[in-house]
Design an enzyme around this catalytic site. Structure first.
Site, PDB file in Angstrom:
ATOM      1  N   MET A  91       0.830  -1.204   0.000  1.00  7.90           N
ATOM      2  CA  MET A  91       0.000   0.000   0.000  1.00  7.90           C
ATOM      3  C   MET A  91       0.865   1.256   0.000  1.00  7.90           C
ATOM      4  SD  MET A  91      -2.844  -1.396   2.685  1.00  7.90           S
ATOM      5  CE  MET A  91      -1.817  -1.299   4.131  1.00  7.90           C
ATOM      6  N   ASP A  92       1.307   1.644  -1.164  1.00 10.38           N
ATOM      7  CA  ASP A  92       2.237   2.757  -1.280  1.00 10.38           C
ATOM      8  C   ASP A  92       1.539   3.985  -1.850  1.00 10.38           C
ATOM      9  OD1 ASP A  92       5.461   3.095  -2.995  1.00 10.38           O
ATOM     10  OD2 ASP A  92       4.653   3.995  -1.174  1.00 10.38           O
ATOM     11  N   GLY A  93       1.924   5.166  -1.375  1.00 14.98           N
ATOM     12  CA  GLY A  93       1.414   6.369  -2.020  1.00 14.98           C
ATOM     13  C   GLY A  93       0.513   7.234  -1.165  1.00 14.98           C
TER      14      GLY A  93
END
Lengths: 271, 306
Positions: free
Chosen positions: A42-44
């Protein structure tokens, strides 16, 4: 007021219609193979907060949590049995202490919220487990995580694995320590160590390997996340940031997975 | 899945490129310095003739293509050379022709690495999962590997390339093991480029053998269980043959989006690049594209750049 009731009625109808559409799309999707285990990197979150000028250190992460609830719901409707979320890595402790504290507090808040929902029966039979070096967490958070695991232990629906203070290097180190301890007490007998002995001692020993890894944020790397378990998983990267991940991204990822399945099966027969 | 690639950097001088074509007939597999050969289908990529080997000199160093910055070049590049079989099928050829085309592609990449200052190149030649392939293919691959190593030894020595082979050597034929030992011994002091060829290798096997080594040391009382940490494991892994065991960039060709059990521990923060071309077609252009993509990436290793 009348108009408010009408609006209320209308949104109920609209929501109902959207749910029906979604169920229909998922039914079509389920004609093909569905991944047994999907893991999400879960990046960003912070980029999302910056993009939308949200205030507060944890604004992006809060938006991320909303995304988590939707994605879990979709996965449950599709029928995926295992979902893994990479919440916080071992190496993320290197970040600014304020940010780390912010994320930990947010996690505590959300875990307590989830415990309440579980107790009141609103959790849809979700089973939650936490993997990682839980000793790195503060006492309250660790206790809350244990409590959530206990409360949802009997549930037999979607299993959600939350990776907190996790990294594969750390997991392998502790798996090797554990297997050494087990094997080295055999006295003079020759040391026999097999792959299964090491794998048994890993945090993720109770899970099948992920079939599909979805990474948001456009970066093409594994970031020390389940590099052992994902050696033959399909790696799907999307440029959408985690809070932007929606139904269509998920459907597209699964369609890609289905497309690759034919080729993979042919290859597996060959290999 | 992986075909055996022979580490064979030849002349580092691409200006020797001429129109000699690479022969696909089976009678040619004894020599890797092809003279004029017939082009069977007219679609085969033309590769430089490698008959004259010249020692690499600084004066011949090629400047980087436009857009690439020297200070951002990766130190260690890993490559999964996928797609030889499919390439051969697309061209209407036999699988072993695809493997040979792959060798030529590898030559080109090794030359470029040497010129552009990349210090370590790891190639995935043969995986533990590939032992299930038909025996005739395996025998061909291993003998191809052996022949090419023998024929290219002199070039490697002259071009200051060090070769290391990693992987489970227990299933390899004795003659091949002998050649491997010889090549490693002769080139062990070379410094320009270290070419690591993974044969009979898999990431899980590597970690398992490190684990066994450590467990034995614990059992012998040499070390304590509490002393087991990441550094110790790193020292025990087969990639301890190099000072840069962690690849900065992993390139996989043929459009497959997976790692397939290659370099597991070492890939923790490696940037991944998936190329659509099949390996024999992945030449300089593909490599430049991969490097450009790498240079544009922001690497944080878990931390945060403010």
């Amino acid at each position: 007021m009348n108009t408010r009731e009408e609006v209320g009625e209308f949104s109920k109808l609209f929501n109902g219609f959207m749910t029906l559409m979604r169920r229909f799309i998922f039914k079509v999707l389920c004609v093909g193979p569905i991944p047994n285990h999907i893991s999400f990197i879960m990046d960003g979150n912070r980029r999302f907060a910056k993009k939308h000028n949200l205030q507060g250190l944890d604004a992006g992460h809060r938006a991320g949590f909303v995304s988590v609830t939707y994605i879990l719901q979709y996965c449950q409707e599709i029928g995926v049995p295992y979902v893994t979320l990479y919440a916080f890595g071992h190496d993320n402790f290197k970040r600014e202490p304020e940010e780390v504290k912010c994320v930990m507090d947010l996690m505590l808040e959300k875990i307590e919220l989830t415990i309440d929902r579980a107790i009141s029966g609103n959790l849809n039979n979700l089973k939650v487990i936490f993997v990682g070096d839980l000793n790195m967490l503060n006492e309250r958070l660790k206790a809350a995580a244990q409590r959530l695991m206990e409360v949802t232990e009997e549930n037999r629906g979607l299993m959600v694995v939350v990776c907190v203070a996790y990294s594969t290097s750390h997991e392998i180190v502790q798996a090797i320590r554990e297997s050494c301890l087990r094997k080295c007490e055999g006295g003079d007998s020759p040391l026999v160590l097999e792959l299964s002995d090491v794998e048994e001692c890993m945090y993720t020993s109770i899970l099948p390997d992920p079939a599909l890894v979805i990474r948001t944020g456009g970066r093409d790397r594994l970031s020390n996340f389940m590099t052992w378990q994902t050696s033959s998983s399909l790696l799907h990267t999307t440029a959408a940031l985690w809070p932007e991940l929606g139904l269509w991204h998920l459907v597209w990822a699964i369609l890609n997975f289905q497309r690759m399945q034919n080729y993979l099966q042919k290859k597996q027969k060959l290999d | 899945m992986m075909s055996l690639r022979v580490p064979a950097p030849s002349s580092f001088n691409l200006q020797r490129f001429n129109e000699k074509r690479w022969r696909l007939g089976r009678d040619c597999f004894l020599s890797f310095s092809p003279s004029c050969v017939e082009n069977r289908t007219g679609l085969i990529a033309v590769r430089a003739a490698k008959s004259e080997m010249t020692a690499f000199t600084a004066a011949e160093e090629e400047t980087l293509p436009e857009g690439l910055q020297p200070e951002l070049m990766p130190k260690h590049v890993a490559v999964i050379m996928d797609g030889n079989g499919r390439w051969a099928k697309n061209q209407g050829l036999q699988p072993w022709d695809g493997h040979r085309a792959g060798v030529e592609a590898l030559r080109e990449i090794v030359e470029l690495c040497g010129k552009w200052g990349i210090q370590v190149l790891t190639v995935f030649a043969f995986s533990t999962d590939n032992w299930i392939r038909p025996k005739i293919e395996i025998d061909f691959l291993l003998s191809l590997f052996e022949r090419t190593l023998k024929s290219e030894l002199e070039t490697l020595a002259k071009n200051n390339v060090r070769i290391s082979i990693i992987g489970d050597s227990s299933k390899l034929p004795k003659s091949l093991l002998k050649v491997i030992n010889e090549v490693e011994e002769v080139t062990k002091n070379n410094t320009r480029l270290q070419l690591i060829v993974a044969v009979g290798y898999s990431g899980k096997y590597d970690v398992l053998q490190a684990c066994r080594g450590i467990a034995q040391r614990v059992k012998d009382g040499e070390i304590d269980v509490e002393e087991i940490d990441e550094e110790l494991i790193e020292q025990e892994l087969e990639t301890n043959v190099t000072v840069f065991p962690y690849p900065d960039l992993l390139i996989r060709t043929s459009g497959e989006l997976r790692v397939s059990n290659f370099l597991l521990w070492q890939l923790a923060y490696t940037e991944l690049f998936f190329a659509q071309e099949l390996w024999p077609d992945f030449g300089r252009n593909g490599f430049v594209e991969a490097l450009m993509s790498f240079q544009q990436r922001q690497r944080r290793f878990g931390g945060r750049k403010s």
